[in-house]
Design an enzyme around this catalytic site. Structure first.
Site, PDB file in Angstrom:
ATOM      1  N   LYS A  30       0.731   4.859   6.724  1.00  0.00           N
ATOM      2  CA  LYS A  30       0.197   5.686   5.634  1.00  0.00           C
ATOM      3  C   LYS A  30       0.881   7.050   5.667  1.00  0.00           C
ATOM      4  O   LYS A  30       1.576   7.396   6.627  1.00  0.00           O
ATOM      5  CB  LYS A  30      -1.313   5.893   5.788  1.00  0.00           C
ATOM      6  CG  LYS A  30      -2.143   4.615   5.848  1.00  0.00           C
ATOM      7  CD  LYS A  30      -2.156   3.848   4.556  1.00  0.00           C
ATOM      8  CE  LYS A  30      -2.970   2.569   4.687  1.00  0.00           C
ATOM      9  NZ  LYS A  30      -2.791   1.684   3.501  1.00  0.00           N
ATOM     10  N   SER A  72       0.803  -1.229   0.000  1.00  0.00           N
ATOM     11  CA  SER A  72       0.000   0.000   0.000  1.00  0.00           C
ATOM     12  C   SER A  72       0.834   1.277   0.000  1.00  0.00           C
ATOM     13  O   SER A  72       0.316   2.343  -0.304  1.00  0.00           O
ATOM     14  CB  SER A  72      -0.944   0.012   1.209  1.00  0.00           C
ATOM     15  OG  SER A  72      -0.226   0.157   2.408  1.00  0.00           O
TER      16      SER A  72
END
Length: 269
Positions: free
Chosen positions: A124, A52
């Protein structure tokens, strides 16, 4: 005399070996305790199990996370953060529960040193901080923050659009809007817009800032904040946005005060 001289070191060597074996468990326990203290309060190693954050972070990378930095400064746009998704986000990677206590203990030690992934921690990039208006997308398919477009070429996965999911949010107080660099595969804030906070994560769930890749050596390096987040207009617009209610109040109050003063002067005449 020669025989005795030879035998004495041998016996001393046996004693040293015996002492070493007795001390080894203590040394291991002390090392684990020190590692636990460092992990809890200073720096923690994390294993990257998914794609990701590619290409910034690759699958199987190990990163170090600074757990003290946000005690001396605020979280900034562009920071790569690790946070806990307990009771909120679903796992991006399937984890199997340990089949026995020994396996569980080994997994715990592995997570301590960043050798295995943790079950509910995510990594993230921070795109919006409290008060920011984050939107997708402008006429050139760019994400904007407070109306300022981001140039994400430096970290966005090749051929990925900034987002194929339209969204618009004013980041609530105490929360962050976060996104993965590999947008197509990242189940980030966009995938949680129905959650409390509209997909923005609680700041108090942030564990720390990922600042360096330590393994593999071929991919080791500093994780820096991209230049696009240094645009002065981002902060200027955000500051204006936070002061808007005050400015609006002043714009209304000043004419009213002047009108009231004029009426008083007329009455006195």
């Amino acid at each position: 005399m020669v025989a005795e001289d030879v035998e004495q070191p041998a016996r001393g060597s046996d004693k040293k070996k015996g002492s070493l074996w007795r001390e080894l468990p203590i040394m291991i326990v002390v090392a684990l305790l020190l590692a636990l203290l460092i992990k809890t309060f200073i720096v923690q190693a994390f294993y990257i199990p998914s794609g990701s954050m590619e290409n910034t972070l690759q699958i199987n990378d190990r990163v170090l996370v600074n757990k003290l930095v946000y005690r001396v400064r605020d979280i900034e746009r562009g920071d790569v953060v690790v946070f806990s998704g307990v009771d909120s986000w679903q796992d991006e990677v399937e984890f199997e529960e340990p089949s026995n206590p020994v396996t569980g203990a080994l997994n715990w030690v592995g997570s301590l040193f960043g050798l295995v992934p943790t079950e509910k921690d995510f990594i993230k990039r921070v795109i919006g901080v409290p008060g920011d208006k984050v939107k997708c997308c402008d006429g050139q398919d760019r994400i904007t923050v407070n109306g300022v477009p981001l140039d994400e070429k430096a970290y966005l996965f090749p051929d990925n659009k900034p987002s194929t999911t339209p969204f618009e949010i004013t980041v609530p107080p105490g929360r962050l809007w976060v996104m993965g660099d590999h947008r197509i595969v990242s189940a980030d804030s966009r995938a949680h817009q129905g959650d409390p906070g509209g997909g923005a994560i609680p700041i108090d769930h942030v564990i720390g800032r990922a600042f360096v890749i330590v393994w593999p050596f071929s991919h080791a390096g500093i994780i820096s904040i991209p230049d696009t987040f240094s645009q002065p207009a981002l902060n200027a617009t955000a500051a204006l946005g936070s002061e808007a209610p005050l400015l609006l109040g002043a714009a209304v109050a000043v004419p009213l005060v002047r009108l009231r003063t004029r009426r008083r002067l007329r009455r006195r005449r």
